[in-house]
Design an enzyme around this catalytic site. Structure first.
Site, PDB file in Angstrom:
ATOM      1  N   LYS A  22       0.836  -1.207   0.000  1.00  0.00           N
ATOM      2  CA  LYS A  22       0.000   0.000   0.000  1.00  0.00           C
ATOM      3  C   LYS A  22       0.866   1.250   0.000  1.00  0.00           C
ATOM      4  CE  LYS A  22      -1.757   1.669   4.014  1.00  0.00           C
ATOM      5  NZ  LYS A  22      -1.485   3.104   4.225  1.00  0.00           N
ATOM      6  N   ASN A  23       1.785   1.328   0.965  1.00  0.00           N
ATOM      7  CA  ASN A  23       2.541   2.574   1.095  1.00  0.00           C
ATOM      8  C   ASN A  23       3.443   2.825  -0.106  1.00  0.00           C
ATOM      9  OD1 ASN A  23       1.284   3.145   3.460  1.00  0.00           O
ATOM     10  ND2 ASN A  23       2.996   2.617   4.785  1.00  0.00           N
ATOM     11  N   ARG A  93      -3.754  11.012   4.524  1.00  0.00           N
ATOM     12  CA  ARG A  93      -2.714  12.033   4.590  1.00  0.00           C
ATOM     13  C   ARG A  93      -1.747  11.958   3.415  1.00  0.00           C
ATOM     14  NH1 ARG A  93      -1.510  14.434   9.227  1.00  0.00           N
ATOM     15  NH2 ARG A  93       0.654  14.280   8.605  1.00  0.00           N
ATOM     16  N   CYS A 117      -4.366  13.042  13.477  1.00  0.00           N
ATOM     17  CA  CYS A 117      -4.996  11.790  13.106  1.00  0.00           C
ATOM     18  C   CYS A 117      -5.181  10.983  14.368  1.00  0.00           C
ATOM     19  CB  CYS A 117      -4.177  11.038  12.065  1.00  0.00           C
ATOM     20  SG  CYS A 117      -2.745  10.249  12.754  1.00  0.00           S
ATOM     21  N   ARG A 122       0.408  14.976  13.447  1.00  0.00           N
ATOM     22  CA  ARG A 122       1.341  14.531  12.403  1.00  0.00           C
ATOM     23  C   ARG A 122       1.637  15.717  11.511  1.00  0.00           C
ATOM     24  NH1 ARG A 122      -0.768   8.905   9.990  1.00  0.00           N
ATOM     25  NH2 ARG A 122       1.197   8.982   8.847  1.00  0.00           N
ATOM     26  N   PRO A 123       2.662  16.488  11.860  1.00  0.00           N
ATOM     27  CA  PRO A 123       2.945  17.713  11.113  1.00  0.00           C
ATOM     28  C   PRO A 123       3.462  17.422   9.703  1.00  0.00           C
ATOM     29  CG  PRO A 123       4.654  17.302  12.751  1.00  0.00           C
ATOM     30  CD  PRO A 123       3.611  16.256  12.952  1.00  0.00           C
ATOM     31  N   ASP A 125       5.612  19.912   8.410  1.00  0.00           N
ATOM     32  CA  ASP A 125       6.602  20.986   8.309  1.00  0.00           C
ATOM     33  C   ASP A 125       7.813  20.590   7.456  1.00  0.00           C
ATOM     34  OD1 ASP A 125       6.918  19.197  10.560  1.00  0.00           O
ATOM     35  OD2 ASP A 125       8.668  20.369  11.148  1.00  0.00           O
ATOM     36  N   LEU A 126       8.213  19.323   7.528  1.00  0.00           N
ATOM     37  CA  LEU A 126       9.415  18.914   6.781  1.00  0.00           C
ATOM     38  C   LEU A 126       9.147  18.861   5.275  1.00  0.00           C
ATOM     39  CD1 LEU A 126      10.713  16.139   9.209  1.00  0.00           C
ATOM     40  CD2 LEU A 126      11.570  18.481   8.962  1.00  0.00           C
ATOM     41  N   ASP A 306       4.085   0.519  12.334  1.00  0.00           N
ATOM     42  CA  ASP A 306       2.852  -0.048  11.774  1.00  0.00           C
ATOM     43  C   ASP A 306       2.618  -1.503  12.203  1.00  0.00           C
ATOM     44  OD1 ASP A 306       2.350   2.357  10.558  1.00  0.00           O
ATOM     45  OD2 ASP A 306       2.879   1.722   8.531  1.00  0.00           O
ATOM     46  N   ILE A 328       7.983   6.551  17.251  1.00  0.00           N
ATOM     47  CA  ILE A 328       7.626   7.347  16.066  1.00  0.00           C
ATOM     48  C   ILE A 328       6.397   8.214  16.359  1.00  0.00           C
ATOM     49  CG2 ILE A 328       7.140   7.272  13.570  1.00  0.00           C
ATOM     50  CD1 ILE A 328       9.753   5.879  14.136  1.00  0.00           C
ATOM     51  N   ARG A 398      -8.782   0.156   4.445  1.00  0.00           N
ATOM     52  CA  ARG A 398      -7.808   1.118   3.901  1.00  0.00           C
ATOM     53  C   ARG A 398      -6.511   0.422   3.532  1.00  0.00           C
ATOM     54  NH1 ARG A 398      -6.475   6.264   7.262  1.00  0.00           N
ATOM     55  NH2 ARG A 398      -5.077   6.315   5.488  1.00  0.00           N
TER      56      ARG A 398
HETATM   57  C1  UD1 Z   1       4.581   6.779   6.647  1.00  0.00           C
HETATM   58  C2  UD1 Z   1       3.643   5.639   6.417  1.00  0.00           C
HETATM   59  C3  UD1 Z   1       2.987   5.214   7.732  1.00  0.00           C
HETATM   60  C4  UD1 Z   1       4.050   4.935   8.792  1.00  0.00           C
HETATM   61  C5  UD1 Z   1       5.029   6.082   8.905  1.00  0.00           C
HETATM   62  C6  UD1 Z   1       6.200   5.787   9.818  1.00  0.00           C
HETATM   63  C7  UD1 Z   1       2.847   6.016   4.162  1.00  0.00           C
HETATM   64  C8  UD1 Z   1       1.738   6.430   3.274  1.00  0.00           C
HETATM   65  N1  UD1 Z   1       2.610   6.059   5.487  1.00  0.00           N
HETATM   66  O1  UD1 Z   1       3.802   7.868   7.122  1.00  0.00           O
HETATM   67  O2  UD1 Z   1       2.222   4.038   7.491  1.00  0.00           O
HETATM   68  O3  UD1 Z   1       3.425   4.740  10.046  1.00  0.00           O
HETATM   69  O4  UD1 Z   1       5.559   6.408   7.597  1.00  0.00           O
HETATM   70  O5  UD1 Z   1       6.868   4.656   9.371  1.00  0.00           O
HETATM   71  O6  UD1 Z   1       3.893   5.608   3.717  1.00  0.00           O
HETATM   72  N2  UD1 Z   1       7.232  14.280  10.971  1.00  0.00           N
HETATM   73  C9  UD1 Z   1       7.465  15.609  11.290  1.00  0.00           C
HETATM   74  N3  UD1 Z   1       7.300  16.543  10.291  1.00  0.00           N
HETATM   75  C10 UD1 Z   1       6.948  16.205   9.026  1.00  0.00           C
HETATM   76  C11 UD1 Z   1       6.723  14.839   8.720  1.00  0.00           C
HETATM   77  C12 UD1 Z   1       6.877  13.895   9.727  1.00  0.00           C
HETATM   78  O7  UD1 Z   1       7.775  15.939  12.414  1.00  0.00           O
HETATM   79  O8  UD1 Z   1       6.826  17.078   8.176  1.00  0.00           O
HETATM   80  C13 UD1 Z   1       7.400  13.248  12.044  1.00  0.00           C
HETATM   81  C14 UD1 Z   1       6.103  12.494  12.349  1.00  0.00           C
HETATM   82  O9  UD1 Z   1       5.314  13.182  13.274  1.00  0.00           O
HETATM   83  C15 UD1 Z   1       6.639  11.187  12.883  1.00  0.00           C
HETATM   84  C16 UD1 Z   1       7.918  10.975  12.085  1.00  0.00           C
HETATM   85  O10 UD1 Z   1       8.252  12.246  11.538  1.00  0.00           O
HETATM   86  O11 UD1 Z   1       6.976  11.296  14.245  1.00  0.00           O
HETATM   87  C17 UD1 Z   1       7.807   9.989  10.962  1.00  0.00           C
HETATM   88  O12 UD1 Z   1       6.718  10.336  10.119  1.00  0.00           O
HETATM   89  P1  UD1 Z   1       6.738  10.047   8.564  1.00  0.00           P
HETATM   90  O13 UD1 Z   1       7.852   9.105   8.265  1.00  0.00           O
HETATM   91  O14 UD1 Z   1       6.666  11.329   7.829  1.00  0.00           O
HETATM   92  O15 UD1 Z   1       5.358   9.288   8.363  1.00  0.00           O
HETATM   93  P2  UD1 Z   1       4.418   9.350   7.102  1.00  0.00           P
HETATM   94  O16 UD1 Z   1       5.223   9.530   5.863  1.00  0.00           O
HETATM   95  O17 UD1 Z   1       3.274  10.270   7.372  1.00  0.00           O
END
Ligand code: UD1
Length: 422
Positions: A22-23, A93, A117, A122-123, A125-126, A306, A328, A398
């Protein structure tokens, strides 16, 4: 609205073919926006999140069709909109994945800002910092991200945390930027690697694939790819391995990628399961007592967040105490109060679940709160004595293709029934 009715207490036994990831497919699909043309993605799972991404791409002007054999056809030759509206982003998302490709290929994108969520804030910002570093002008107003750029420019970008989503968006954008991008502390999840390999096949110049430092030399244009093969879903595979272990059964997974499952396979061996890996086939047998074992979630190749919820259910069947620490998403424990309704003894201290396993779980009605939390409840229902009803299984749909049919295939007593209960 559907629910599952489960009669627990029977070991699962049999063979399952692992579905496409899926991802990974959610990252591959928006990549097709980068080079107008016709694409086929093989091994696309038939899931709600794939439908949501398909509808979003259709709204942008992409023609999308999923064949019953799991081949996803996309025609991106007539893009007519650059907006990902709230109605899509609130459902999933990963809708934010259209930001990078639209910006890089069409110079503009308007994407609804995702909210929190079920497992906490789940920001993004990055993602935004990455786009800004590449020269985009970003405004956030009225709940929308408005991004513009004439031509993106390569940059040096460091991610404070190795975010999968931010790495994906930066990979798309940097592939078409002018000049070189160096991305450090990039995510190295297999789904990111699958995307990087697709981009390279389209003509992108990316070095360091599979490592946390990516060097991307932007090219003026990419070429569409006729056929792309999706990778196996490592989280689905882990879920069925854990389901077999929790019910003290055995399972043979075919079309899996054991290299993507190192941390999970290692832990399953540590608790006393017997594993056999032969190419893309993983066989697990688990009889009698298992040992309570601690896990801490971490970015890949660590133990996946996950799989945390499913692991808690497994530890409920091990006599003794185990600690499951979430690094995480520190508040991702929506499944715990529901598991307690089945008689589970679990305490939460900060971001650690302390599980006292060994007591017999008792069937009850429980409610899904998010995708993986729901999986842990289904697994608990398969272990519990008597009948368990799991409400709101749309969360499961999903990310798991026909989960009840797969479990029936393994001898699980589980049926899907429509219900008015919410
Ligand atoms: C993806 C996966 C999700 C999985 C997660 C962590 C998809 C579609 N989803 O989610 O199933 O649980 O990776 O393995 O692939 N963060 C920030 N700022 C940002 C983005 C992220 O602080 O802009 C933080 C998040 O809050 C979290 C960490 O980074 O603590 C990892 O998140 P991220 O790897 O971005 O998760 P997703 O890509 O949303």
């Amino acid at each position: 609205m559907d629910k599952f009715i489960i009669e627990g207490g029977r070991p699962l036994r049999g063979t399952i073919a692992v579905a496409g990831s899926k991802n990974a497919v959610l990252a591959l699909m928006p990549a097709t926006l980068l080079a107008p043309g016709v694409y086929r993605i093989r091994r696309t799972p038939n899931l709600r999140d794939v439908w949501t991404m398909s509808r979003l791409l259709a709204r942008l002007g992409v023609h999308v069709e999923l064949s019953p054999g799991g081949e996803l056809f996309l025609d991106t030759r007539s893009i007519s909109s650059f907006e990902a509206p709230y109605e899509h982003v609130k459902k999933m998302r990963a809708s934010i994945y259209v930001l990078g490709p639209l910006l890089a290929r069409y110079g503009r994108a308007r994407v609804s800002l995702p909210g929190g969520c079920a497992f906490g804030p789940r920001p993004v910002d990055l993602h935004l910092k990455g786009m800004e570093k590449l020269g985009a002008e970003i405004d956030v107003e009225h709940g929308y991200i408005n991004a513009r750029a004439d031509r993106l420019r390569g940059a040096t970008i460091h991610l404070d945390v190795p975010s999968v989503g931010a790495t994906v968006n930066i990979l798309y954008a940097a592939s078409l930027a002018e000049g070189e991008t160096i991305l450090t502390n990039a995510a190295i999840e297999p789904e990111v690697t699958a995307l990087a390999q697709m981009l390279v096949a389209m003509g992108a110049q990316i070095e360091g694939i599979g490592t946390s430092t990516l060097r991307i030399r932007g090219v003026p244009a990419l070429t569409p790819l006729e056929v792309i093969e999706n990778i196996p879903d490592r989280i689905e595979a882990a879920t069925y391995l854990i389901a077999a272990a929790a019910t003290r059964g055995s399972v043979r997974l075919v079309h899996a990628n054991p290299y993507h499952l190192g941390a999970v396979l290692d832990k399953l061996e540590e608790i006393g399961c017997t594993l056999d890996v032969d190419g893309s086939t993983i066989s697990l047998r688990c009889d009698g007592e298992i040992t309570p074992t601690n896990v801490t979630t971490a970015p890949y190749p660590g133990f996946p967040t996950d799989v945390q919820a499913q692991w808690i259910t497994l530890m409920l069947t091990a006599r003794g105490t185990s600690r499951i620490t979430e690094t995480i998403y520190p508040t991702r424990f929506g499944h715990v109060p529901e598991l307690r309704r089945l008689g589970a003894e679990i305490e939460i201290a900060d971001s650690t679940a302390i599980v006292t396993g060994g007591a017999t779980l008792q069937g009850a009605t429980v409610m899904s709160s998010d995708l993986r939390a729901s999986a842990s409840l289904v697994l608990a229902g398969l272990v519990a004595e008597g009948t368990t009803e799991v409400l709101r299984v749309y969360h499961l749909d999903r990310g798991y293709e026909r989960m009840e049919e797969r479990l029936q295939q393994l001898g699980g007593q589980i049926v899907r029934v429509p219900t008015d209960e919410y």
